[in-house]
Design a protein around this motif. Structure first.
Motif, short mmCIF file in Angstrom:
data_model
loop_
_atom_site.label_atom_id
_atom_site.label_comp_id
_atom_site.label_asym_id
_atom_site.label_seq_id
_atom_site.Cartn_x
_atom_site.Cartn_y
_atom_site.Cartn_z
N UNK A 71 0.78 -1.23 0.00
CA UNK A 71 0.00 0.00 0.00
C UNK A 71 0.82 1.29 0.00
N UNK A 72 1.99 1.24 0.62
CA UNK A 72 2.88 2.38 0.53
C UNK A 72 4.24 1.82 0.17
N UNK A 73 5.20 2.70 -0.01
CA UNK A 73 6.52 2.15 -0.29
C UNK A 73 6.92 1.25 0.88
N UNK A 74 7.27 0.05 0.54
CA UNK A 74 7.39 -0.97 1.56
C UNK A 74 8.86 -1.32 1.78
N UNK A 75 9.52 -0.48 2.54
CA UNK A 75 10.94 -0.70 2.74
C UNK A 75 11.20 -1.51 4.01
N UNK A 76 10.15 -2.08 4.55
CA UNK A 76 10.36 -2.89 5.76
C UNK A 76 10.86 -4.28 5.38
N UNK A 77 11.91 -4.69 6.06
CA UNK A 77 12.43 -6.03 5.78
C UNK A 77 12.35 -6.85 7.06
N UNK A 78 11.48 -7.82 7.04
CA UNK A 78 11.33 -8.68 8.21
C UNK A 78 12.66 -9.33 8.58
N UNK A 79 13.44 -9.66 7.57
CA UNK A 79 14.73 -10.33 7.83
C UNK A 79 15.73 -9.45 8.55
N UNK A 80 15.43 -8.16 8.62
CA UNK A 80 16.34 -7.27 9.33
C UNK A 80 15.80 -6.87 10.70
N UNK A 81 14.58 -7.21 10.94
CA UNK A 81 13.93 -6.85 12.20
C UNK A 81 14.60 -7.63 13.32
N UNK A 82 15.18 -6.92 14.25
CA UNK A 82 16.04 -7.59 15.22
C UNK A 82 15.38 -8.71 16.02
N UNK A 83 14.18 -8.50 16.57
CA UNK A 83 13.60 -9.62 17.33
C UNK A 83 13.42 -10.87 16.47
N UNK A 84 13.04 -10.67 15.23
CA UNK A 84 12.86 -11.80 14.32
C UNK A 84 14.19 -12.46 14.00
#
Lengths: 145, 145
Positions: free
Chosen positions: A2-15
């Motif tokens: 829906x918006x520019x999606x620069x979120x990377x789950x693989x970089x999310x520290x808890x994950x």
DNA sequence: AGTTAACGGTTGATTTTGTAACTAACAAGG
DNA sequence: CCTTGTTAGTTACAAAATCAACCGTTAACT
């Protein structure tokens, strides 16, 4: 999306931490499970008693941050397998001191050796400097200042 | 203990990683739980669908390394909460493609924002250089080369 | 086609965890 | 002493994870 999606789950520290923890622990888990039928909570209790010697469930809880019900159950299982004994404190009869039996000590020493070798193998993938820094940062994130 | 005991549980990587993962994820977990009543498996599925768009349960399994029963149940719950819809593949009728609904997308976008801010907070405790190295090492340990 | 194996996904039984409420013992103040 | 509160540890029950067996479908081999 829906918006520019620069979120990377693989970089999310808890994950990322979770994935690393799971993956890195798998083979070791297999060993204490196969060799002694232990659960993670159980080997943790075993290790605490092995490292620090006689201590109460409460002490273990403080050091490991495991909840007391987990510890209670782990202790019960280890006792059933004759890996530790309990001893009530005469002065404060709520307290129980836990001590490894010979069998418990033997299991601890065995697993400690495995753990050391295992850890060396993991750490060996990096430079000494990097691994030191990694441990430092992890301790920081874990709140083990 | 029985021999010179230079083993430190607090330095054992699988243990340390676990503690860091647990501690660092706690507050975020609280948010998706309180706000949407989600479990960890559920927000993971949600995030995968949010990031990559329409995909099958199997694809999610491959990317996340979650077991298929976990995914199956998470999908069922998300469907019950009207966060996603299923669509059977006409060519291979075993396959089901999953897509987020509007509500699912909204939840994803909300939580993605929370995650980003949360991650920034965690990372902010370290220098950019250190955090980059940490991520790299974690990816390596996680087998996400 | 017919058999067998493999695959995507679900279900049920068992095990493990989490949460609360519970004992029993001690401690402090009145 | 006697209430009230706290602590160490256990237990009961619900929630969740694990594991194996399962169903329907496709693939592979004959």
């Amino acid at each position: 999306m829906t918006q520019k999606d620069d979120f990377k789950l693989q970089d999310f520290l808890p994950y990322l931490l979770n994935q690393a923890a799971e993956e890195s622990g798998l083979a070791f888990q297999q060993i204490y499970k196969d060799r002694y039928g232990m659960l993670r909570t159980e080997w943790r209790v075993l290790f605490h008693l092995g490292m620090y010697g006689r201590m109460s469930a409460k002490d273990i809880g403080e050091r490991s941050k495991m909840h007391k019900t987990k510890i209670s159950r782990a202790v019960a299982k280890l006792e059933a397998r004759r890996m530790l004994t309990r001893e009530r404190d005469a002065a404060d009869r709520r307290l129980e001191y836990l001590t490894l039996t010979q069998a418990g000590k033997a299991a601890y020493i065995d697993l400690r050796g495995v753990a050391k070798a295992y850890d060396t193998g993991l750490a060996g993938q990096f430079s000494q400097e990097d691994i030191d820094k990694l441990r430092l940062m992890l301790r920081h994130l874990a709140g083990m200042k």
